[in-house]
Design a protein around this motif. Structure first.
Motif, PDB file in Angstrom:
ATOM      1  N   VAL A  48       0.828  -1.208   0.000  1.00  0.00           N
ATOM      2  CA  VAL A  48       0.000   0.000   0.000  1.00  0.00           C
ATOM      3  C   VAL A  48       0.864   1.260   0.000  1.00  0.00           C
ATOM      4  O   VAL A  48       0.729   2.115  -0.863  1.00  0.00           O
ATOM      5  N   ALA A  49       1.752   1.379   0.992  1.00  0.00           N
ATOM      6  CA  ALA A  49       2.536   2.608   1.130  1.00  0.00           C
ATOM      7  C   ALA A  49       3.767   2.343   1.971  1.00  0.00           C
ATOM      8  O   ALA A  49       3.786   1.421   2.784  1.00  0.00           O
ATOM      9  N   ALA A  50       4.791   3.169   1.779  1.00  0.00           N
ATOM     10  CA  ALA A  50       6.020   3.051   2.554  1.00  0.00           C
ATOM     11  C   ALA A  50       6.591   4.429   2.829  1.00  0.00           C
ATOM     12  O   ALA A  50       6.345   5.379   2.083  1.00  0.00           O
ATOM     13  N   ILE A  51       7.381   4.494   3.907  1.00  0.00           N
ATOM     14  CA  ILE A  51       8.003   5.766   4.295  1.00  0.00           C
ATOM     15  C   ILE A  51       9.399   5.476   4.822  1.00  0.00           C
ATOM     16  O   ILE A  51       9.619   4.486   5.516  1.00  0.00           O
ATOM     17  N   SER A  52      10.331   6.336   4.497  1.00  0.00           N
ATOM     18  CA  SER A  52      11.713   6.153   4.922  1.00  0.00           C
ATOM     19  C   SER A  52      11.872   6.461   6.406  1.00  0.00           C
ATOM     20  O   SER A  52      10.962   6.968   7.052  1.00  0.00           O
ATOM     21  N   TRP A  53      13.069   6.196   6.933  1.00  0.00           N
ATOM     22  CA  TRP A  53      13.273   6.293   8.376  1.00  0.00           C
ATOM     23  C   TRP A  53      12.997   7.701   8.918  1.00  0.00           C
ATOM     24  O   TRP A  53      12.518   7.860  10.036  1.00  0.00           O
ATOM     25  N   ASN A  54      13.253   8.720   8.114  1.00  0.00           N
ATOM     26  CA  ASN A  54      13.050  10.099   8.590  1.00  0.00           C
ATOM     27  C   ASN A  54      11.851  10.772   7.957  1.00  0.00           C
ATOM     28  O   ASN A  54      11.641  11.970   8.124  1.00  0.00           O
ATOM     29  N   GLY A  55      11.069  10.012   7.194  1.00  0.00           N
ATOM     30  CA  GLY A  55       9.892  10.575   6.548  1.00  0.00           C
ATOM     31  C   GLY A  55      10.189  11.329   5.270  1.00  0.00           C
ATOM     32  O   GLY A  55       9.276  11.874   4.650  1.00  0.00           O
ATOM     33  N   GLY A  56      11.433  11.352   4.850  1.00  0.00           N
ATOM     34  CA  GLY A  56      11.802  12.131   3.682  1.00  0.00           C
ATOM     35  C   GLY A  56      11.387  11.525   2.357  1.00  0.00           C
ATOM     36  O   GLY A  56      11.286  12.221   1.341  1.00  0.00           O
ATOM     37  N   LYS A  57      11.147  10.225   2.360  1.00  0.00           N
ATOM     38  CA  LYS A  57      10.725   9.549   1.133  1.00  0.00           C
ATOM     39  C   LYS A  57       9.454   8.764   1.422  1.00  0.00           C
ATOM     40  O   LYS A  57       9.329   8.119   2.455  1.00  0.00           O
TER      41      LYS A  57
END
Length: 124
Positions: A48-57
């Motif tokens: 569905v969705a993914a986010i990098s460790w700091n939210g930047g991607k």
């Protein structure tokens, strides 16, 4: 390792909104890329969705792009999935997942760790 517990699922009307949460244990939450998958009855689990460790991607499946938003709060060890303009095809068990290492973005998350899931049911 990280343990994941989802919450926020339930029954929602088509066109409505819902926010899922995933609480992670451990002090290394910020080292993981996080994401959401779902599995509808009779279907395979899908990203569905993914986010990098700091939210930047962030990265989304085409089916939810523009309707769902993934975010995270590393101070609370929590990742969220804001679901808007929900439709019947969004009915599924939603799973939180974590990927260790440097997720490069622009691809689905590799699920190294999984939560137990939370049910989302959309009524028409």
């Amino acid at each position: 390792q990280v343990q994941l517990v989802e919450s926020g699922g339930g029954l929602v009307q088509a066109g409505g909104s819902l926010r899922l949460s995933c609480a992670a244990s451990g002090r290394t939450f910020s080292m993981y890329a996080m994401g959401w998958f779902r599995q509808a009855p009779g279907k395979e689990r899908e990203f569905v969705a993914a986010i990098s460790w700091n939210g930047g991607k962030t990265y989304y499946a085409d089916s939810v792009k523009g309707r769902f938003t993934i975010s995270r709060d590393n101070a609370k060890n929590t990742v969220y999935l804001q679901m808007n303009s929900i439709n019947a095809q969004d009915t599924a068990v939603y799973y939180c997942a974590a990927e260790a290492g440097a997720w490069p973005g622009a691809r689905p998350l590799r699920g190294d760790y999984w939560g137990q899931g939370t049910q989302v049911t959309v009524s028409s």
